[in-house]
Scaffold this motif. Sequence first.
Motif, PDB file in Angstrom:
ATOM      1  N   GLU A 188      36.628  44.284  39.002  1.00  0.00           N
ATOM      2  CA  GLU A 188      36.889  43.183  39.910  1.00  0.00           C
ATOM      3  C   GLU A 188      37.334  41.981  39.102  1.00  0.00           C
ATOM      4  O   GLU A 188      36.616  41.513  38.222  1.00  0.00           O
ATOM      5  CB  GLU A 188      35.623  42.855  40.703  1.00  0.00           C
ATOM      6  N   GLY A 189      38.529  41.503  39.372  1.00  0.00           N
ATOM      7  CA  GLY A 189      39.035  40.330  38.672  1.00  0.00           C
ATOM      8  C   GLY A 189      38.411  39.058  39.205  1.00  0.00           C
ATOM      9  O   GLY A 189      38.017  38.983  40.371  1.00  0.00           O
ATOM     10  N   THR A 190      38.343  38.062  38.341  1.00  0.00           N
ATOM     11  CA  THR A 190      37.761  36.784  38.752  1.00  0.00           C
ATOM     12  C   THR A 190      38.833  35.765  39.126  1.00  0.00           C
ATOM     13  O   THR A 190      38.521  34.704  39.619  1.00  0.00           O
ATOM     14  CB  THR A 190      36.882  36.206  37.632  1.00  0.00           C
ATOM     15  N   SER A 191      40.099  36.108  38.869  1.00  0.00           N
ATOM     16  CA  SER A 191      41.206  35.225  39.231  1.00  0.00           C
ATOM     17  C   SER A 191      42.373  36.085  39.698  1.00  0.00           C
ATOM     18  O   SER A 191      42.365  37.307  39.527  1.00  0.00           O
ATOM     19  CB  SER A 191      41.640  34.378  38.024  1.00  0.00           C
ATOM     20  N   LEU A 192      43.366  35.452  40.256  1.00  0.00           N
ATOM     21  CA  LEU A 192      44.545  36.179  40.715  1.00  0.00           C
ATOM     22  C   LEU A 192      45.206  36.902  39.547  1.00  0.00           C
ATOM     23  O   LEU A 192      45.582  38.068  39.655  1.00  0.00           O
ATOM     24  CB  LEU A 192      45.536  35.222  41.385  1.00  0.00           C
ATOM     25  N   VAL A 193      45.326  36.236  38.417  1.00  0.00           N
ATOM     26  CA  VAL A 193      45.940  36.843  37.231  1.00  0.00           C
ATOM     27  C   VAL A 193      45.133  38.062  36.790  1.00  0.00           C
ATOM     28  O   VAL A 193      45.709  39.113  36.483  1.00  0.00           O
ATOM     29  CB  VAL A 193      46.063  35.811  36.092  1.00  0.00           C
ATOM     30  N   ASP A 194      43.810  37.953  36.772  1.00  0.00           N
ATOM     31  CA  ASP A 194      42.966  39.095  36.395  1.00  0.00           C
ATOM     32  C   ASP A 194      43.159  40.268  37.354  1.00  0.00           C
ATOM     33  O   ASP A 194      43.231  41.422  36.925  1.00  0.00           O
ATOM     34  CB  ASP A 194      41.485  38.710  36.391  1.00  0.00           C
ATOM     35  N   MET A 195      43.234  39.970  38.643  1.00  0.00           N
ATOM     36  CA  MET A 195      43.409  41.047  39.624  1.00  0.00           C
ATOM     37  C   MET A 195      44.756  41.738  39.456  1.00  0.00           C
ATOM     38  O   MET A 195      44.844  42.970  39.493  1.00  0.00           O
ATOM     39  CB  MET A 195      43.260  40.491  41.042  1.00  0.00           C
ATOM     40  N   ILE A 196      45.804  40.956  39.239  1.00  0.00           N
ATOM     41  CA  ILE A 196      47.131  41.545  39.042  1.00  0.00           C
ATOM     42  C   ILE A 196      47.140  42.380  37.762  1.00  0.00           C
ATOM     43  O   ILE A 196      47.666  43.499  37.744  1.00  0.00           O
ATOM     44  CB  ILE A 196      48.220  40.452  38.982  1.00  0.00           C
ATOM     45  N   ARG A 197      46.539  41.852  36.705  1.00  0.00           N
ATOM     46  CA  ARG A 197      46.492  42.573  35.429  1.00  0.00           C
ATOM     47  C   ARG A 197      45.730  43.893  35.577  1.00  0.00           C
ATOM     48  O   ARG A 197      46.166  44.932  35.088  1.00  0.00           O
ATOM     49  CB  ARG A 197      45.857  41.703  34.345  1.00  0.00           C
ATOM     50  N   GLU A 198      44.611  43.881  36.265  1.00  0.00           N
ATOM     51  CA  GLU A 198      43.837  45.114  36.482  1.00  0.00           C
ATOM     52  C   GLU A 198      44.630  46.124  37.304  1.00  0.00           C
ATOM     53  O   GLU A 198      44.604  47.318  37.019  1.00  0.00           O
ATOM     54  CB  GLU A 198      42.500  44.797  37.166  1.00  0.00           C
ATOM     55  N   ASP A 199      45.347  45.634  38.317  1.00  0.00           N
ATOM     56  CA  ASP A 199      46.191  46.528  39.113  1.00  0.00           C
ATOM     57  C   ASP A 199      47.307  47.123  38.260  1.00  0.00           C
ATOM     58  O   ASP A 199      47.636  48.303  38.390  1.00  0.00           O
ATOM     59  CB  ASP A 199      46.796  45.787  40.310  1.00  0.00           C
ATOM     60  N   LEU A 200      47.879  46.307  37.373  1.00  0.00           N
ATOM     61  CA  LEU A 200      48.943  46.792  36.496  1.00  0.00           C
ATOM     62  C   LEU A 200      48.425  47.864  35.538  1.00  0.00           C
ATOM     63  O   LEU A 200      49.066  48.890  35.334  1.00  0.00           O
ATOM     64  CB  LEU A 200      49.565  45.627  35.726  1.00  0.00           C
ATOM     65  N   VAL A 201      47.256  47.645  34.986  1.00  0.00           N
ATOM     66  CA  VAL A 201      46.657  48.652  34.105  1.00  0.00           C
ATOM     67  C   VAL A 201      46.430  49.951  34.874  1.00  0.00           C
ATOM     68  O   VAL A 201      46.752  51.037  34.382  1.00  0.00           O
ATOM     69  CB  VAL A 201      45.336  48.131  33.482  1.00  0.00           C
TER      70      VAL A 201
END
Length: 106
Positions: free
Chosen positions: A16-29
Amino acid sequence: MDPAVVAQASHTEYKEGTSLVDMIREDLVAERIAVATYREIITYFGQADPTSRTMIEAILAQEEEHADELADLLFAVEPDTDNNTRRLYFADEIPGQSDAGQEVLS
């Protein structure tokens, strides 16, 4: 379809990302892991099952598009992350990389 069981059987980790950037990065991975998995499946089928291979190649193309869209979105949201974004690709997908097939994921 217990979500806990599905998550355990997954090829990717769902963080679970804590920011929009983290969520996008996790989805990309996760998309990049899916791309690698589909590539392995295509290699497995090889010439032995061209129908299944062709179907998986179509799915792979969609997953690669998803990953490209997420990479573009990540860059749009945080343009200073270009170096970090490039690490989320495989070496053979980055022009100038010589280690074809090696993961650049970090």
